[in-house]
Design a protein around this motif. Structure first.
Motif, PDB file in Angstrom:
ATOM      1  N   VAL A  18      40.330   0.334   3.286  1.00 41.74           N
ATOM      2  CA  VAL A  18      40.891   0.046   4.605  1.00 41.74           C
ATOM      3  C   VAL A  18      41.626  -1.290   4.502  1.00 41.74           C
ATOM      4  CG1 VAL A  18      40.402  -0.194   7.074  1.00 41.74           C
ATOM      5  CG2 VAL A  18      38.902   1.212   5.629  1.00 41.74           C
ATOM      6  N   PRO A  19      42.866  -1.245   3.991  1.00 41.22           N
ATOM      7  CA  PRO A  19      43.601  -2.495   3.705  1.00 41.22           C
ATOM      8  C   PRO A  19      43.774  -3.412   4.907  1.00 41.22           C
ATOM      9  CG  PRO A  19      44.726  -0.612   2.741  1.00 41.22           C
ATOM     10  CD  PRO A  19      43.620  -0.073   3.598  1.00 41.22           C
ATOM     11  N   ASP A  20      43.957  -2.860   6.106  1.00 40.88           N
ATOM     12  CA  ASP A  20      44.152  -3.705   7.291  1.00 40.88           C
ATOM     13  C   ASP A  20      42.950  -4.591   7.573  1.00 40.88           C
ATOM     14  OD1 ASP A  20      46.622  -2.546   7.545  1.00 40.88           O
ATOM     15  OD2 ASP A  20      46.031  -1.172   9.154  1.00 40.88           O
ATOM     16  N   SER A  21      41.772  -4.200   7.066  1.00 43.47           N
ATOM     17  CA  SER A  21      40.564  -4.995   7.282  1.00 43.47           C
ATOM     18  C   SER A  21      40.282  -5.919   6.095  1.00 43.47           C
ATOM     19  CB  SER A  21      39.363  -4.063   7.489  1.00 43.47           C
ATOM     20  OG  SER A  21      39.049  -3.404   6.269  1.00 43.47           O
ATOM     21  N   GLY A  22      41.166  -5.913   5.106  1.00 45.83           N
ATOM     22  CA  GLY A  22      40.956  -6.723   3.914  1.00 45.83           C
ATOM     23  C   GLY A  22      40.206  -5.984   2.821  1.00 45.83           C
ATOM     24  N   ASP A  23      39.886  -4.725   3.070  1.00 47.91           N
ATOM     25  CA  ASP A  23      39.153  -3.905   2.102  1.00 47.91           C
ATOM     26  C   ASP A  23      40.097  -3.449   0.992  1.00 47.91           C
ATOM     27  OD1 ASP A  23      37.144  -2.341   0.936  1.00 47.91           O
ATOM     28  OD2 ASP A  23      37.598  -0.620   2.211  1.00 47.91           O
ATOM     29  N   SER A  24      39.716  -3.711  -0.247  1.00 46.56           N
ATOM     30  CA  SER A  24      40.534  -3.312  -1.383  1.00 46.56           C
ATOM     31  C   SER A  24      39.665  -3.280  -2.645  1.00 46.56           C
ATOM     32  CB  SER A  24      41.691  -4.295  -1.586  1.00 46.56           C
ATOM     33  OG  SER A  24      41.191  -5.548  -2.016  1.00 46.56           O
ATOM     34  N   PHE A  25      40.222  -2.770  -3.690  1.00 43.45           N
ATOM     35  CA  PHE A  25      39.561  -2.776  -4.988  1.00 43.45           C
ATOM     36  C   PHE A  25      39.209  -4.218  -5.377  1.00 43.45           C
ATOM     37  CE2 PHE A  25      39.973  -2.837  -9.700  1.00 43.45           C
ATOM     38  CZ  PHE A  25      38.963  -1.934 -10.016  1.00 43.45           C
ATOM     39  N   GLU A  26      40.183  -5.118  -5.228  1.00 46.03           N
ATOM     40  CA  GLU A  26      39.975  -6.528  -5.592  1.00 46.03           C
ATOM     41  C   GLU A  26      38.904  -7.189  -4.723  1.00 46.03           C
ATOM     42  OE1 GLU A  26      41.146  -8.049  -8.250  1.00 46.03           O
ATOM     43  OE2 GLU A  26      42.285  -6.266  -8.796  1.00 46.03           O
ATOM     44  N   SER A  27      38.916  -6.902  -3.415  1.00 46.39           N
ATOM     45  CA  SER A  27      37.931  -7.546  -2.531  1.00 46.39           C
ATOM     46  C   SER A  27      36.516  -7.032  -2.820  1.00 46.39           C
ATOM     47  CB  SER A  27      38.283  -7.339  -1.060  1.00 46.39           C
ATOM     48  OG  SER A  27      38.140  -5.996  -0.661  1.00 46.39           O
ATOM     49  N   ARG A  28      36.397  -5.761  -3.145  1.00 48.28           N
ATOM     50  CA  ARG A  28      35.072  -5.229  -3.492  1.00 48.28           C
ATOM     51  C   ARG A  28      34.566  -5.827  -4.802  1.00 48.28           C
ATOM     52  NH1 ARG A  28      33.292  -0.267  -0.742  1.00 48.28           N
ATOM     53  NH2 ARG A  28      34.642  -0.065   1.059  1.00 48.28           N
ATOM     54  N   TRP A  29      35.448  -5.973  -5.785  1.00 46.19           N
ATOM     55  CA  TRP A  29      35.096  -6.625  -7.044  1.00 46.19           C
ATOM     56  C   TRP A  29      34.600  -8.051  -6.763  1.00 46.19           C
ATOM     57  CZ3 TRP A  29      33.884  -6.538 -11.985  1.00 46.19           C
ATOM     58  CH2 TRP A  29      34.150  -7.631 -12.811  1.00 46.19           C
ATOM     59  N   GLN A  30      35.339  -8.777  -5.955  1.00 42.58           N
ATOM     60  CA  GLN A  30      34.952 -10.161  -5.653  1.00 42.58           C
ATOM     61  C   GLN A  30      33.615 -10.213  -4.921  1.00 42.58           C
ATOM     62  OE1 GLN A  30      36.832 -12.707  -7.025  1.00 42.58           O
ATOM     63  NE2 GLN A  30      34.940 -13.784  -6.531  1.00 42.58           N
ATOM     64  N   GLU A  31      33.365  -9.282  -4.002  1.00 40.83           N
ATOM     65  CA  GLU A  31      32.073  -9.225  -3.304  1.00 40.83           C
ATOM     66  C   GLU A  31      30.924  -9.038  -4.291  1.00 40.83           C
ATOM     67  OE1 GLU A  31      31.983  -6.254  -0.210  1.00 40.83           O
ATOM     68  OE2 GLU A  31      33.738  -7.123   0.773  1.00 40.83           O
ATOM     69  N   GLU A  32      31.144  -8.190  -5.287  1.00 36.85           N
ATOM     70  CA  GLU A  32      30.117  -7.984  -6.315  1.00 36.85           C
ATOM     71  C   GLU A  32      29.824  -9.300  -7.040  1.00 36.85           C
ATOM     72  OE1 GLU A  32      28.330  -5.313  -6.974  1.00 36.85           O
ATOM     73  OE2 GLU A  32      29.475  -3.603  -6.250  1.00 36.85           O
ATOM     74  N   LEU A  33      30.878 -10.028  -7.395  1.00 38.00           N
ATOM     75  CA  LEU A  33      30.707 -11.279  -8.133  1.00 38.00           C
ATOM     76  C   LEU A  33      30.077 -12.378  -7.284  1.00 38.00           C
ATOM     77  CD1 LEU A  33      34.087 -11.435 -10.090  1.00 38.00           C
ATOM     78  CD2 LEU A  33      31.892 -10.455 -10.823  1.00 38.00           C
ATOM     79  N   ASP A  34      30.307 -12.329  -5.968  1.00 37.04           N
ATOM     80  CA  ASP A  34      29.812 -13.356  -5.056  1.00 37.04           C
ATOM     81  C   ASP A  34      28.486 -12.997  -4.390  1.00 37.04           C
ATOM     82  OD1 ASP A  34      32.126 -14.754  -5.629  1.00 37.04           O
ATOM     83  OD2 ASP A  34      33.169 -14.116  -3.792  1.00 37.04           O
ATOM     84  N   ALA A  35      27.888 -11.887  -4.760  1.00 41.17           N
ATOM     85  CA  ALA A  35      26.642 -11.454  -4.113  1.00 41.17           C
ATOM     86  C   ALA A  35      25.576 -12.546  -4.265  1.00 41.17           C
ATOM     87  CB  ALA A  35      26.152 -10.146  -4.718  1.00 41.17           C
ATOM     88  N   PRO A  36      24.913 -12.890  -3.164  1.00 38.50           N
ATOM     89  CA  PRO A  36      23.900 -13.952  -3.229  1.00 38.50           C
ATOM     90  C   PRO A  36      22.594 -13.459  -3.867  1.00 38.50           C
ATOM     91  CG  PRO A  36      24.005 -13.050  -1.015  1.00 38.50           C
ATOM     92  CD  PRO A  36      25.098 -12.377  -1.818  1.00 38.50           C
ATOM     93  N   ASP A  37      21.844 -14.371  -4.411  1.00 42.49           N
ATOM     94  CA  ASP A  37      20.499 -14.112  -4.933  1.00 42.49           C
ATOM     95  C   ASP A  37      20.440 -13.042  -6.015  1.00 42.49           C
ATOM     96  OD1 ASP A  37      19.427 -16.049  -3.175  1.00 42.49           O
ATOM     97  OD2 ASP A  37      19.336 -14.575  -1.567  1.00 42.49           O
ATOM     98  N   VAL A  38      21.484 -12.960  -6.845  1.00 41.38           N
ATOM     99  CA  VAL A  38      21.471 -12.035  -7.982  1.00 41.38           C
ATOM    100  C   VAL A  38      21.913 -12.779  -9.240  1.00 41.38           C
ATOM    101  CG1 VAL A  38      21.955  -9.985  -6.572  1.00 41.38           C
ATOM    102  CG2 VAL A  38      23.840 -11.187  -7.687  1.00 41.38           C
ATOM    103  N   THR A  39      21.429 -12.293 -10.360  1.00 43.28           N
ATOM    104  CA  THR A  39      21.897 -12.769 -11.654  1.00 43.28           C
ATOM    105  C   THR A  39      22.653 -11.617 -12.290  1.00 43.28           C
ATOM    106  OG1 THR A  39      19.992 -14.231 -11.920  1.00 43.28           O
ATOM    107  CG2 THR A  39      21.198 -13.633 -13.920  1.00 43.28           C
TER     108      THR A  39
END
Length: 167
Positions: free
Chosen positions: A73-94
């Protein structure tokens, strides 16, 4: 007689053992067209009402698999790149492993609570297909083979008339 005995034993070795991890089922999503194999011992939840996927879990709920697909949903900022970044920025994970290619990524690691996870996402046009797996890190010897087999069996975009958005 020896040939008969050999054939009989060979046949018995080929039979699946009830309750073992050697029995697998296949899930094919009718709406988005992805497919995966999963251990027959997992309990399949109902398919989502919108047909985007299904969850599976062990009887004791310590192993969980969610397979799903949808549209970015690109209008909401949802994209392949944003999901990748969310994975990398997930809190409390190694993060213990990560790899990103032009049309897919995988991220795995261990959460602060000791849960191991494996997330893989594929994209095609403005559509994606993914699966998420979680289980106790302490039981990784038991479940790592399952993760590998599920990952190898996953077909994100079968040919055919499925619900997809092409760029």
């Amino acid at each position: 007689m020896k040939a008969f005995l050999f054939l009989s034993l060979s046949f018995l070795l080929l039979l699946p053992v009830k309750g073992s991890d050697s029995e697998w089922k296949k899930y094919a999503n009718g709406r988005f067209g992805f497919v995966l194999a999963y251990p027959a011992s997992l309990i399949a939840g109902r398919e989502a009402m919108n047909g985007d996927g299904r969850e599976f879990h062990s009887k004791d709920k310590e192993f969980s698999l969610a397979a799903f697909a949808h549209f970015f949903v690109p209008d909401s900022g949802d994209s392949f790149e944003s999901r990748w970044q969310e994975e990398l920025d997930a809190p409390d994970v190694t993060i213990t492993y990560k790899k990103k290619m032009p049309n897919w990524y995988v991220v795995s690691g261990i959460a602060k609570d000791g849960t191991e996870y494996y997330h893989k996402l594929y994209r095609k046009g403005s559509s994606y297909a993914a699966f998420h797996i979680t289980y106790p890190h302490a039981k990784s010897k038991k479940y790592d083979a399952w993760v590998a087999r599920i990952e190898k069996s996953f077909v994100p975009f079968r040919e055919g008339d499925f619900d997809r958005l092409e760029d």
